[in-house]
Scaffold this motif. Sequence first.
Motif, PDB file in Angstrom:
ATOM      1  N   SER A 134       0.812  -1.224   0.000  1.00 22.18           N
ATOM      2  CA  SER A 134       0.000   0.000   0.000  1.00 22.18           C
ATOM      3  C   SER A 134       0.842   1.270   0.000  1.00 22.18           C
ATOM      4  O   SER A 134       0.370   2.335  -0.391  1.00 22.18           O
ATOM      5  N   GLY A 135       2.079   1.168   0.492  1.00 19.29           N
ATOM      6  CA  GLY A 135       2.932   2.348   0.565  1.00 19.29           C
ATOM      7  C   GLY A 135       2.623   3.268   1.724  1.00 19.29           C
ATOM      8  O   GLY A 135       3.137   4.392   1.783  1.00 19.29           O
ATOM      9  N   CYS A 136       1.812   2.808   2.675  1.00 18.79           N
ATOM     10  CA  CYS A 136       1.478   3.653   3.821  1.00 18.79           C
ATOM     11  C   CYS A 136       2.533   3.501   4.920  1.00 18.79           C
ATOM     12  O   CYS A 136       3.326   2.567   4.924  1.00 18.79           O
ATOM     13  N   LYS A 137       2.521   4.436   5.853  1.00 16.26           N
ATOM     14  CA  LYS A 137       3.374   4.329   7.030  1.00 16.26           C
ATOM     15  C   LYS A 137       2.844   3.206   7.921  1.00 16.26           C
ATOM     16  O   LYS A 137       1.639   2.936   7.949  1.00 16.26           O
ATOM     17  N   VAL A 138       3.750   2.568   8.663  1.00 14.75           N
ATOM     18  CA  VAL A 138       3.368   1.410   9.470  1.00 14.75           C
ATOM     19  C   VAL A 138       3.846   1.583  10.910  1.00 14.75           C
ATOM     20  O   VAL A 138       5.022   1.861  11.155  1.00 14.75           O
ATOM     21  N   LEU A 139       2.921   1.422  11.848  1.00 10.84           N
ATOM     22  CA  LEU A 139       3.257   1.298  13.264  1.00 10.84           C
ATOM     23  C   LEU A 139       3.099  -0.182  13.594  1.00 10.84           C
ATOM     24  O   LEU A 139       1.982  -0.699  13.616  1.00 10.84           O
TER      25      LEU A 139
END
Length: 222
Positions: A134-139
């Motif tokens: 997805s290319g999103c930031k990940v926590l």
Amino acid sequence: MSVKIIAEAGVNHNGSLACAKELIEAAANAGADIVKFQSFRAKDLALPSAPKAKYQQKFTDKNESQMEMLKKLELDEVSHLELIEHCKKYEIEFLSSPFDIESINLLLDMGLKTIKVPSGELTNAPYLMKIGASGCKVLLSTGMSTLEEIELALGVLAFNYLKYTVPLSLEAFSSAFRDPMAANALGKYVTLLHCTSEYPASYEDLNLLAIDLMREHFELPV
């Protein structure tokens, strides 16, 4: 690095949209930067016959199943949209932990740029593949996990970030993690969260030194 405070709303709204909005307001008034909920479909999390955990039985209806309890706590698409708008009104960021692929898609379709991965999904490779693509930031939460499991999860994400085209396998994920380009890719997207999967957690079980250990071992924000 600036500090951001995340207020954990979770499922403490008890299925009430009005209560969820009150939690947002309380978090904003307390000065939190982000308020986090949970996104899931009960049918994807529990079998109809699955019993509740002991702590759940203590505080909820003993006669209902795990699935029945979870069903009451679901937030549908309209509720998500209302909560996102309510967060904008109170100038606090909306965040959620998706527990299944369908919920990941829901959050991405709503424009979320950051996904909080719950500890229980750290070993779920198809789930992590979806998030990595997805290319999103990940926590990335790490409760109950070993360093080896965290490394493999990071390898799954790196496999996507580096656009590997080899067949999926544990060896491929390990190779992606060890790739010289992986550190930069993971550093761009991933923050690790030290978690103690005990509710509430006792002081002697917090193991806060694990934060330093993970920071040194993975060279990522923790």
